[in-house]
Design a protein around this motif. Sequence first.
Motif, PDB file in Angstrom:
ATOM      1  N   LEU A  66       0.823  -1.210   0.000  1.00 10.45           N
ATOM      2  CA  LEU A  66       0.000   0.000   0.000  1.00 10.45           C
ATOM      3  C   LEU A  66       0.866   1.273   0.000  1.00 10.45           C
ATOM      4  O   LEU A  66       0.569   2.244  -0.700  1.00 10.45           O
ATOM      5  CB  LEU A  66      -0.927  -0.022   1.222  1.00 10.45           C
ATOM      6  CG  LEU A  66      -1.796   1.199   1.436  1.00 10.45           C
ATOM      7  CD1 LEU A  66      -2.714   1.445   0.257  1.00 10.45           C
ATOM      8  CD2 LEU A  66      -2.611   1.045   2.724  1.00 10.45           C
TER       9      LEU A  66
ATOM     10  N   LEU B  81      -9.313   3.683   0.759  1.00 10.35           N
ATOM     11  CA  LEU B  81      -9.197   2.269   0.386  1.00 10.35           C
ATOM     12  C   LEU B  81     -10.614   1.781   0.062  1.00 10.35           C
ATOM     13  O   LEU B  81     -11.459   1.693   0.973  1.00 10.35           O
ATOM     14  CB  LEU B  81      -8.578   1.448   1.524  1.00 10.35           C
ATOM     15  CG  LEU B  81      -7.229   1.955   2.062  1.00 10.35           C
ATOM     16  CD1 LEU B  81      -6.640   0.961   3.066  1.00 10.35           C
ATOM     17  CD2 LEU B  81      -6.241   2.222   0.932  1.00 10.35           C
TER      18      LEU B  81
ATOM     19  N   GLU C 203     -13.105  -0.758   1.892  1.00 11.56           N
ATOM     20  CA  GLU C 203     -13.800  -0.327   3.107  1.00 11.56           C
ATOM     21  C   GLU C 203     -14.959   0.565   2.688  1.00 11.56           C
ATOM     22  O   GLU C 203     -14.778   1.733   2.340  1.00 11.56           O
ATOM     23  CB  GLU C 203     -12.849   0.456   4.018  1.00 11.56           C
ATOM     24  CG  GLU C 203     -11.718  -0.368   4.588  1.00 11.56           C
ATOM     25  CD  GLU C 203     -12.144  -1.173   5.826  1.00 11.56           C
ATOM     26  OE1 GLU C 203     -13.292  -1.004   6.276  1.00 11.56           O
ATOM     27  OE2 GLU C 203     -11.313  -1.945   6.327  1.00 11.56           O
TER      28      GLU C 203
ATOM     29  N   TYR D  75      -5.571  -5.594  10.809  1.00 10.89           N
ATOM     30  CA  TYR D  75      -5.617  -4.140  10.595  1.00 10.89           C
ATOM     31  C   TYR D  75      -4.357  -3.428  11.088  1.00 10.89           C
ATOM     32  O   TYR D  75      -3.546  -4.004  11.810  1.00 10.89           O
ATOM     33  CB  TYR D  75      -6.807  -3.530  11.367  1.00 10.89           C
ATOM     34  CG  TYR D  75      -8.142  -4.065  10.934  1.00 10.89           C
ATOM     35  CD1 TYR D  75      -8.792  -3.522   9.843  1.00 10.89           C
ATOM     36  CD2 TYR D  75      -8.739  -5.126  11.617  1.00 10.89           C
ATOM     37  CE1 TYR D  75     -10.027  -4.009   9.430  1.00 10.89           C
ATOM     38  CE2 TYR D  75      -9.965  -5.627  11.214  1.00 10.89           C
ATOM     39  CZ  TYR D  75     -10.609  -5.067  10.121  1.00 10.89           C
ATOM     40  OH  TYR D  75     -11.816  -5.557   9.719  1.00 10.89           O
ATOM     41  N   GLY D  76      -4.298  -2.129  10.758  1.00  8.81           N
ATOM     42  CA  GLY D  76      -3.392  -1.228  11.440  1.00  8.81           C
ATOM     43  C   GLY D  76      -4.100  -0.852  12.736  1.00  8.81           C
ATOM     44  O   GLY D  76      -5.259  -0.417  12.712  1.00  8.81           O
TER      45      GLY D  76
ATOM     46  N   GLU E  30       0.975  -2.164  12.405  1.00  3.10           N
ATOM     47  CA  GLU E  30       0.337  -2.858  11.286  1.00  3.10           C
ATOM     48  C   GLU E  30       0.201  -4.351  11.593  1.00  3.10           C
ATOM     49  O   GLU E  30       1.191  -5.028  11.864  1.00  3.10           O
ATOM     50  CB  GLU E  30       1.142  -2.620  10.005  1.00  3.10           C
ATOM     51  CG  GLU E  30       0.508  -3.167   8.735  1.00  3.10           C
ATOM     52  CD  GLU E  30      -0.814  -2.494   8.339  1.00  3.10           C
ATOM     53  OE1 GLU E  30      -1.047  -1.344   8.733  1.00  3.10           O
ATOM     54  OE2 GLU E  30      -1.612  -3.142   7.650  1.00  3.10           O
ATOM     55  N   LYS E  31      -1.021  -4.833  11.543  1.00  2.00           N
ATOM     56  CA  LYS E  31      -1.335  -6.257  11.732  1.00  2.00           C
ATOM     57  C   LYS E  31      -0.571  -6.899  12.892  1.00  2.00           C
ATOM     58  O   LYS E  31       0.244  -7.813  12.706  1.00  2.00           O
ATOM     59  CB  LYS E  31      -1.094  -7.012  10.421  1.00  2.00           C
ATOM     60  CG  LYS E  31      -1.908  -6.417   9.278  1.00  2.00           C
ATOM     61  CD  LYS E  31      -1.932  -7.238   8.038  1.00  2.00           C
ATOM     62  CE  LYS E  31      -2.862  -6.661   6.996  1.00  2.00           C
ATOM     63  NZ  LYS E  31      -2.516  -5.366   6.445  1.00  2.00           N
TER      64      LYS E  31
ATOM     65  N   ASN F  84      -7.477   1.085  11.983  1.00  2.00           N
ATOM     66  CA  ASN F  84      -7.464   2.012  10.851  1.00  2.00           C
ATOM     67  C   ASN F  84      -8.436   1.452   9.807  1.00  2.00           C
ATOM     68  O   ASN F  84      -8.288   0.319   9.362  1.00  2.00           O
ATOM     69  CB  ASN F  84      -6.015   2.054  10.342  1.00  2.00           C
ATOM     70  CG  ASN F  84      -5.874   2.551   8.920  1.00  2.00           C
ATOM     71  OD1 ASN F  84      -6.731   3.266   8.419  1.00  2.00           O
ATOM     72  ND2 ASN F  84      -4.780   2.168   8.285  1.00  2.00           N
TER      73      ASN F  84
ATOM     74  N   THR G 221       1.510   2.448   6.873  1.00  2.00           N
ATOM     75  CA  THR G 221       1.537   2.592   8.334  1.00  2.00           C
ATOM     76  C   THR G 221       2.936   2.952   8.825  1.00  2.00           C
ATOM     77  O   THR G 221       3.107   3.872   9.639  1.00  2.00           O
ATOM     78  CB  THR G 221       1.093   1.254   8.977  1.00  2.00           C
ATOM     79  OG1 THR G 221      -0.282   1.049   8.654  1.00  2.00           O
ATOM     80  CG2 THR G 221       1.261   1.263  10.487  1.00  2.00           C
TER      81      THR G 221
END
Length: 290
Positions: free
Chosen positions: A112, A132, A135, A172-173, A192-193, A205, A233
């Motif tokens: 990303l 994004l 979403e 997710y972040g 991040e994740k 996020n 991120t």
Amino acid sequence: MTKKIRKVVIPVAGRGTRFLPATKVIPKEMLPIVDKPLIDYAFEEAISAGIETFIFITGKDKSVITDYFDKSIELEAFLRDKGKHEAIDSIIKILPDSGSIVSIRQREPLGLGHAVLCAQDIIGDEPFAVILPDELLISDPPCLKSMIESYVSLGGNLIATMKVPKNETSNYGILDIESISDDIISVNRMVEKPKTRSAPSCFANIGRYILDPVVFSNLKKQQPGVNGEIQLTDAINSFDSSVPFHAKIFKGQRFDCGSKIGFLEANLALALERPDLSDKIRSSILKLLK
Ligand code: G1P
């Protein structure tokens, strides 16, 4: 004073493998939610936020996305011949101004962060938005519009957030929170994740960003992170601490259309809200559940 947010980056280069075989020939962003492709919802959200330039970061086989936002002289003529005026309206009303759509090819799927970096020359030195499109966020006012309203006084970097169940945080972040005041969170950093047990909170996020253009210099220096990808991120975390980083808590309906369940749920929820479909879809659901 903050600068006006005029441009949005919409990454659409992903292969959509979770929706194979449908996405073998159709980009996942073109799959319909009721009767509009998913990408249209992101686009409308950007329009309502006053965005003037729409930058799609595309990949192989994604040219139908930009075709979708182009005039179709032949289809309009065909519909006019048939007297299908409502159908003409539906394809005309989505048309953006000439010159407002930019399509940039991301040669390889490097993450990303890398996708956003591809937009650097078009964005230049001004703050910008990222949406994004997986979403799908439904609210009044729409998410990006309400973020811009807060951004005017906050400046810096701002994202949208929502609480997710603890066992989903690794998708997710996740925000490491400094403080919360009403619907604005002051963020220390984003992870991040994270592994579920080390998630710093349950605030995720949810794919809307307003970013300071310095993010591009951070991205250029960014080493691959989670999943071996250049992560947006990480580039946001690399800002100097003098640049504010906030998250606005989203209040509305959110559908993760990158997952099959989220996608199907979005179709049902939006159909239930449509005056022309609501009664019929309600009785179809009840019939199926019997
Ligand atoms: C991206 C972002 C992540 C964010 C998520 C929202 O991850 O990297 O921070 O929480 O979108 O959907 P992806 O789902 O692309 O792996």
